[in-house]
Write a protein that holds these residues in place. Structure first.
Motif, short mmCIF file in Angstrom:
data_model
loop_
_atom_site.label_atom_id
_atom_site.label_comp_id
_atom_site.label_asym_id
_atom_site.label_seq_id
_atom_site.Cartn_x
_atom_site.Cartn_y
_atom_site.Cartn_z
N PHE A 150 0.85 -1.19 0.00
CA PHE A 150 0.00 0.00 0.00
C PHE A 150 0.88 1.24 0.00
CE2 PHE A 150 -2.38 -3.44 1.75
CZ PHE A 150 -3.68 -3.26 1.29
N LEU A 167 -4.42 1.65 3.99
CA LEU A 167 -5.02 0.54 4.74
C LEU A 167 -5.07 0.93 6.21
CD1 LEU A 167 -5.88 -2.54 4.76
CD2 LEU A 167 -3.54 -3.01 5.42
N LEU A 180 -5.77 -0.48 9.97
CA LEU A 180 -5.85 -1.72 10.74
C LEU A 180 -6.43 -1.44 12.13
CD1 LEU A 180 -2.39 -3.49 10.23
CD2 LEU A 180 -4.61 -4.23 9.35
N GLN A 213 -17.08 4.34 14.96
CA GLN A 213 -17.56 3.47 13.91
C GLN A 213 -18.05 4.30 12.71
OE1 GLN A 213 -20.32 0.73 15.70
NE2 GLN A 213 -20.13 -0.70 14.02
N LEU A 265 -9.17 1.32 3.07
CA LEU A 265 -9.53 -0.08 3.27
C LEU A 265 -9.39 -0.38 4.76
CD1 LEU A 265 -10.32 -2.36 1.33
CD2 LEU A 265 -7.96 -3.14 1.42
N LEU A 266 -10.48 -0.82 5.39
CA LEU A 266 -10.47 -1.06 6.84
C LEU A 266 -10.44 -2.55 7.12
CD1 LEU A 266 -10.95 -0.15 9.83
CD2 LEU A 266 -13.40 -0.26 9.32
N ILE A 267 -9.49 -2.98 7.92
CA ILE A 267 -9.42 -4.39 8.34
C ILE A 267 -9.52 -4.43 9.86
CG2 ILE A 267 -7.99 -6.48 8.41
CD1 ILE A 267 -8.67 -5.98 5.60
N ASN A 268 -10.57 -5.08 10.36
CA ASN A 268 -10.78 -5.18 11.81
C ASN A 268 -10.19 -6.47 12.37
OD1 ASN A 268 -12.35 -2.78 12.16
ND2 ASN A 268 -14.03 -3.84 11.13
N GLU A 269 -10.24 -6.57 13.69
CA GLU A 269 -9.86 -7.81 14.40
C GLU A 269 -8.48 -8.30 14.02
OE1 GLU A 269 -13.45 -10.60 15.11
OE2 GLU A 269 -13.84 -9.61 13.22
N THR A 270 -7.59 -7.38 13.82
CA THR A 270 -6.23 -7.75 13.42
C THR A 270 -5.23 -6.95 14.24
OG1 THR A 270 -7.02 -8.18 11.18
CG2 THR A 270 -4.64 -7.86 11.46
N VAL A 271 -4.29 -7.64 14.84
CA VAL A 271 -3.29 -6.97 15.67
C VAL A 271 -1.99 -6.82 14.87
CG1 VAL A 271 -1.97 -7.08 17.81
CG2 VAL A 271 -4.31 -7.97 17.74
N THR A 323 1.37 -8.58 10.94
CA THR A 323 0.16 -8.75 11.73
C THR A 323 0.11 -10.16 12.30
OG1 THR A 323 -1.21 -9.57 9.94
CG2 THR A 323 -1.05 -7.18 10.17
N LEU A 326 2.29 -7.02 5.65
CA LEU A 326 1.73 -5.98 4.79
C LEU A 326 2.82 -4.95 4.56
CD1 LEU A 326 -1.65 -5.56 6.66
CD2 LEU A 326 -1.42 -6.43 4.33
N LYS A 355 -17.85 -11.45 6.14
CA LYS A 355 -17.25 -12.37 7.12
C LYS A 355 -17.03 -13.75 6.48
CE LYS A 355 -15.82 -12.82 11.25
NZ LYS A 355 -14.92 -11.87 11.92
N GLU A 381 -14.10 -13.70 4.33
CA GLU A 381 -12.90 -13.82 5.18
C GLU A 381 -12.60 -15.30 5.45
OE1 GLU A 381 -13.38 -11.58 8.81
OE2 GLU A 381 -13.62 -9.68 7.75
N TYR A 427 -8.54 -18.76 12.27
CA TYR A 427 -8.31 -17.34 12.13
C TYR A 427 -8.04 -17.05 10.66
CZ TYR A 427 -6.49 -12.93 14.14
OH TYR A 427 -6.29 -11.64 14.50
N MET A 434 -4.59 -13.04 6.03
CA MET A 434 -4.62 -11.64 5.61
C MET A 434 -5.11 -11.48 4.17
SD MET A 434 -4.43 -8.53 6.27
CE MET A 434 -3.80 -8.39 7.92
N MET A 467 -8.75 -11.50 4.31
CA MET A 467 -9.25 -10.28 4.96
C MET A 467 -9.30 -9.13 3.95
SD MET A 467 -9.90 -11.09 8.09
CE MET A 467 -10.14 -9.50 8.89
N LEU A 468 -8.24 -9.02 3.17
CA LEU A 468 -8.19 -7.92 2.19
C LEU A 468 -9.25 -8.12 1.11
CD1 LEU A 468 -4.30 -7.61 1.84
CD2 LEU A 468 -5.84 -5.98 2.97
N ALA A 526 -12.62 -7.20 2.58
CA ALA A 526 -12.83 -5.76 2.78
C ALA A 526 -13.19 -5.07 1.47
CB ALA A 526 -11.58 -5.14 3.38
N ARG A 527 -12.72 -5.64 0.36
CA ARG A 527 -13.01 -5.02 -0.94
C ARG A 527 -14.24 -5.62 -1.62
NH1 ARG A 527 -6.90 -5.78 -1.97
NH2 ARG A 527 -6.09 -3.71 -1.57
#
Lengths: 343, 431, 277
Positions: free
Chosen positions: B5, B31, B33, B111, B123-129, B145, B152, C73, C76, C193, C196, C199-200, C203-204
């Protein structure tokens, strides 16, 4: 065709291991009341292979009429075959109400039959009633996690159908002097036309007492202090032949496995006797045991909510009361061997 | 092949969202996160949203954002055990557009705000550390991540991952906090009928009030409390320096229970149903504990950069401004094709030249000052209460006589000199 | 190459839903909307079959526009395509009307790409019925197989699926012709889980969204509230418990009182003794 053409209350007589399952007998008890109120007939529908002998049992438990489909093709439960039989029977005799036990078989069959008829189906009913004049079935069930009840109606279709949770209604005492009619039925069904086959049945014996089937449950909560303290519950349960239940916090603390958890996120139980020991009585626990026959609560805290939901309460220390109870029960059981069922 | 990105923003709080919003709006491939289930789900504090800084990002946001109430009154309560000296300002000019500040519930507001960034193309990605920065040749080139195949890559990474920024630590920008650099804040959301809130706080329909609590709200420990009105809930919170809690052997929820049952607070919250309980660290070290905020291919914004004005309880406005300024620099860096520390340093300069830097410098000694001299909270607030009580109690004593009594209450001549000196000191750090 | 369709639903998270203590009703706004947990297992199983045999996984849902989130979801988890039917005409549907609408959507999907297998979760956590899956199967006239806890083999050439159905005390091995419909148990798999890249992609991803007019051969009388035979006539709070009778005295007195009561209620036990005979 008008609604007047639909008469009679039916119960699907589920058979397992050569016997009628308990919930079917309970539904005959409930169905009897509905049929009497409507001044109509109560019938059982019995499907299986070699099940004819059980038809009389259905009568002893309250049925006036039993329709029997007895053929090798019905050896194992299969949605397709059982559904065809029940649909044919319904078409022929037009019942007003059909009740099924909310077992996996009962729910599977009812869902399929409801779609084909078509008609409305209420799942997991816990209370049943009927309007005397209109025959409208009032099927009530807990909704939204059990804090409120919803009554569900099916006004425009017949028959009306519901699956009913085990242990929410009472079976009548078995009465071998009762008489009724047994009608043999059959349908054209060839094995090669059936799309599913049961290849094998594998039994996996489960050692533990299932709390949802137990007559007596001794349940413990956080008030017992520690896993060692919780042993008292096991000990008491052993003596009186009860299953062991637990509150959510005890399960979450790892004192006992999840399948012992009583409540909204655990199992709903309706034993004849429920002991709540050291359980505070959070709503989510109460909804899982409130329909038990006799609820006895023992808790140190006189303000514990559990005392609002029990039949008898003892404010006291479980570690003093329960050992005494164990002694007394041992004594009583010595004399009254039928007092509690050994499991 | 991992994706690359233009920019990765780690953390969808006010700073991260503002940054991602501005970047996406400028056509940068960004992006965002978030470790929580959705933006706002892990966010605790705030409660007050500052209109000006938000409008710098989205003009007239108040026409559609999920706000609780426009604040028309701000009160300050100096509390003793069973008394309180209250002052405040109420102005109806704050009840009209463009308003002044608003109470918000972060879970709802963030939110919505993140949704706006997504609308702009983020681009939003949730639940990811995000576990660490990927560094190549001394330059940050991406983040690792916790997901499978979780690398990424980006030209630049913005660290908006909060007060305890894992990533800033992983780069060595942050050291571990000292207990006197962070406050532990706990907050409860209490459900109460709209009408009852308006009656209890003397408000017209839809208007809001904030009360800042000092003194006995925190049992005299350095810290503050607050009571904010939302639509149909109240936010009640207390925060004290971690060092103060440790010293007094207090658990966070003890203080919250204490203030909830305080006779000056109880009438406001009585009968309210507890809906949520939250705890959060807030950076209070201010200017002195600001970490390095710029590196090769990396910027630090918001709480992660310790941007909080402890005295005025302002964090989210500084966060949003820092996020916006970071985005401006990144847009320029993209045009120049230069993401070096030297180029990105423009962000640091802009930040320190803005109100954020000015305020941080101005109040740089404040927290330490009050922490070093506990008498402000332990003695002076009770003293003010006794003075007010003397003054306003009608008991046949003349006002002149009352003033004498108040003066005596303050103590010996030596004490009086000490108080004067303390007040001067306080004025110096606050002004 | 298999085409598997998982039917899914977005539900309020009943685990954390808050009750309004005064009215005893659910505060729906307080509960975040999530993918029905049982359905996650259905999608995961479809993805595993795709990995085993090759093919495409589609998901289908009926719901209001925000239900797009539940489809994402599923992407995902590894689904390839998402379809949503969303229209006011579908609102208020009970299980019969729901299975009708979903069947119409499945017919449309099948026109683009024939379906080999449909997988549903055991039930939803908000409705708790488990009736929609078998309903769909009946409407499509394919075998419904509920309580599926393992899929042993899918042989598309022979058109046979072999699976395990959970029984109260074990399981049965069943074969079925294909296409067929499975309602799967929660313990059929663990949903891992998500990666990635998934996930990407999610999201798109924008699902196919159809209104009632995009579907063919629809009898509108069978949709939504109008097409639902069951109606909720009343919602009521169960009677508040009266509170128990307290047994007072010293511990020994309390115990003997209790024992007395138990012996009075001896018939409770005898009922059971008979019903098991």
């Amino acid at each position: 065709m008008s609604f007047e053409d639909y008469r009679g209350v039916w119960v699907f007589m589920e058979v397992k291991d050569g016997a009628i399952v308990p919930v079917a007998k309970e539904l005959l008890g409930a169905g009897r009341q509905l049929a009497d109120k409507r001044k109509t007939e109560l019938a059982g529908v019995l499907i299986g292979d070699g099940v004819s002998a059980l038809a009389e049992e259905a009568i002893y438990y309250g049925a006036d009429q039993v329709y029997v489909y007895d053929a090798p093709i019905f050896k194992h439960y299969r949605t397709e075959t059982y559904m065809r039989a029940l649909l044919a029977c319904t078409e022929k005799y037009k019942p007003e109400i059909i009740l099924y036990g909310a077992t996996s078989t009962g729910k599977d069959l009812a869902s399929a039959v409801a779609t084909d008829l078509p008609t409305g189906l209420t799942a997991d009913t816990t209370q049943l009633d009927v309007e005397e004049d209109t025959g409208l079935l009032l099927a009530s069930r807990p909704a939204f996690g059990g804090n409120i009840m919803a009554t569900i109606l099916c006004k425009k279709y017949r028959p009306q159908m519901a699956t009913v949770r085990p242990k929410v209604v009472r079976a009548l005492p078995r009465d071998a002097s009762r008489i009724g009619t047994i009608t043999r039925e059959s349908i054209e069904l060839r094995e090669e036309d059936v799309r599913t086959k049961v290849l094998e049945i594998v039994r996996q014996t489960v050692q533990r007492v299932r709390i949802d089937e137990a007559d007596i449950i001794v349940a413990g909560g956080k008030g017992l202090g520690s896993p060692a303290g919780f042993q008292l519950i096991h000990e008491f349960a052993d003596v009186i032949g009860a299953a062991v239940g637990a509150s959510r916090d005890v399960v979450e603390a790892g004192w006992i496995g999840h399948h012992h958890q009583v409540g909204q996120t655990g199992v709903t139980v309706t034993p004849k006797i429920y002991f709540a020991i050291g359980i505070s009585g959070a709503i989510q626990h109460i909804v899982g045991m409130q329909n038990s026959g006799l609820i006895i609560a023992i808790n140190k805290d006189p303000g514990a909510l559990i005392f609002q939901s029990c039949h008898y309460g003892i404010v006291g220390d479980a570690f003093e009361i329960v050992p005494m109870l164990i002694e007394q029960f041992k004594h009583a059981l010595g004399k009254e061997s039928s007092y509690a069922r050994k499991v | 092949m991992p994706e690359k990105f233009d920019c990765i923003v780690v953390g969808a709080g006010p700073a991260g969202i503002a940054c991602a919003y501005e970047l996406a709006k400028a056509g940068v491939n960004v992006l965002l996160l978030e470790r929580g289930e959705y933006p706002g789900s892990k966010n605790v504090m705030g409660g007050v949203l500052y209109r000006q800084m938000m409008e710098d990002v989205i003009p007239e946001f108040y026409k559609e954002a999920p706000l609780e109430r426009p604040i028309v009154e701000q009160r300050f309560m100096m509390m003793d055990k069973e008394s309180a000296l209250t002052f405040g300002y109420k102005g109806l000019e704050w009840a009209r557009e463009p308003y002044n500040n608003f109470t918000v519930l972060r879970a709802k507001f963030d939110q919505w705000f993140a949704g706006k960034a997504v609308e702009q193309g983020a681009l939003l990605i949730n639940e990811t550390v995000a576990l660490s920065c990927i560094v190549e040749n001394g330059k940050v080139v991406g983040v690792q991540t916790d997901r499978p195949d979780g690398q990424l890559y980006a030209d630049v990474v913005v660290l908006a991952d909060g007060v305890n920024s894992l990533l800033a630590k992983s780069l060595g920008f942050h050291r571990e906090f000292k207990p006197d650099e962070v406050a532990l804040a706990t907050m409860e959301i209490l459900k109460l009928d709209k009408k009852v809130i308006e009656d209890r706080f003397n408000l017209e329909e839809g208007q809001g009030c904030t009360i800042e609590l000092f003194g006995d709200a925190t049992k005299g420990i350095l810290g503050t409390g607050f009571l904010y009105t939302n639509k149909d809930t109240l936010s009640l919170g207390v925060g004290t320096l971690l060092s103060g809690m440790i010293k007094h052997k207090l658990k966070p929820h003890h203080l919250l229970d204490y203030v909830k049952n305080h006779p000056m607070i109880r009438p406001f919250v009585q009968g309210a149903e507890s809906q949520e309980y939250l705890a959060h660290l807030i950076p209070e070290g201010g200017y002195h504990s600001m970490p390095k905020v710029v590196g090769d291919g990396v910027l630090v914004v918001g709480d992660a950069a310790q941007l909080v004005n402890a005295i005025h309880r302002e964090g989210s406005n500084m966060a949003m401004t820092s996020g916006r300024l970071a985005a401006e620099t990144i847009v320029l860096a993209k045009q120049a094709g230069d993401f070096s520390e030297a180029f990105l340093d423009r962000y640091r300069k802009e930040l320190m030249g803005s109100f954020v830097g000015e305020d941080l410098k101005k109040y740089k000694d404040s927290t330490h000052h009050f922490d070093k001299f506990p008498q402000y909270f332990e003695q002076y607030i009770p003293m003010m209460n006794r003075a007010a009580s003397q003054m306003f109690t009608v008991d046949g004593t003349s006002k002149r006589e009352k003033q004498k009594k108040i003066w005596r209450d303050i103590g010996s001549a030596k004490e009086k000199v000490k108080i004067a000196r303390d007040m001067y000191r306080a004025w110096k750090v606050m002004k | 190459m298999l085409h598997i369709v998982a039917c899914i639903k977005q539900v309020p998270d009943t685990k954390i839903i808050k009750m309004n203590p005064k009215t005893n009703t659910m505060d729906r706004a307080s509960a975040p909307a999530i993918l029905n947990p049982y359905d996650a297992h259905a999608v995961e199983e479809a993805v595993r079959l795709k990995q085993r045999y090759g093919g495409t996984v589609s998901v289908l849902t009926m719901g209001p526009p925000p239900a797009v989130k539940a489809i994402r979801k599923c992407i995902e988890i590894g689904a390839d395509e998402g379809y949503m039917i969303s229209d006011r005409a579908f609102a208020g549907a009970d299980t019969l009307a729901t299975s009708y609408a979903l069947t119409k959507a499945l017919n449309k999907i099948a026109k683009e790409r024939p379906i080999d297998l449909i997988i549903c979760g055991k039930m939803t956590i908000d409705g708790d019925t488990g009736q929609v899956g078998p309903g769909i199967a009946r409407r499509l006239d394919i075998p419904p197989l509920t309580s599926v806890k393992k899929i042993v083999e899918i042989d598309k050439e022979k058109g046979i699926a072999i699976l395990h159905r959970k029984l109260e005390d074990g399981y049965e091995v069943v074969s079925s012709t294909m296409p067929c419909l499975f309602s799967v148990e929660k313990d059929i798999n663990e949903v891992p889980y998500s990666t990635m890249p998934n996930m990407l992609r999610a999201a798109r991803y924008n699902p196919h969204i159809w209104s009632v007019n995009d579907l063919e051969d629809v009898d509108k009388a069978q949709l939504g509230l109008k097409g639902s035979p069951t109606i909720v006539s009343s919602v009521w709070a169960p009677q508040k418990p009266q509170g128990g009778q307290m047994l007072d005295g010293k511990a020994a007195d309390q115990v003997s009182q209790l024992l007395g009561i138990m012996l009075e209620k001896k018939e409770l036990f005898q009922v059971k003794g008979e019903s098991t005979s």
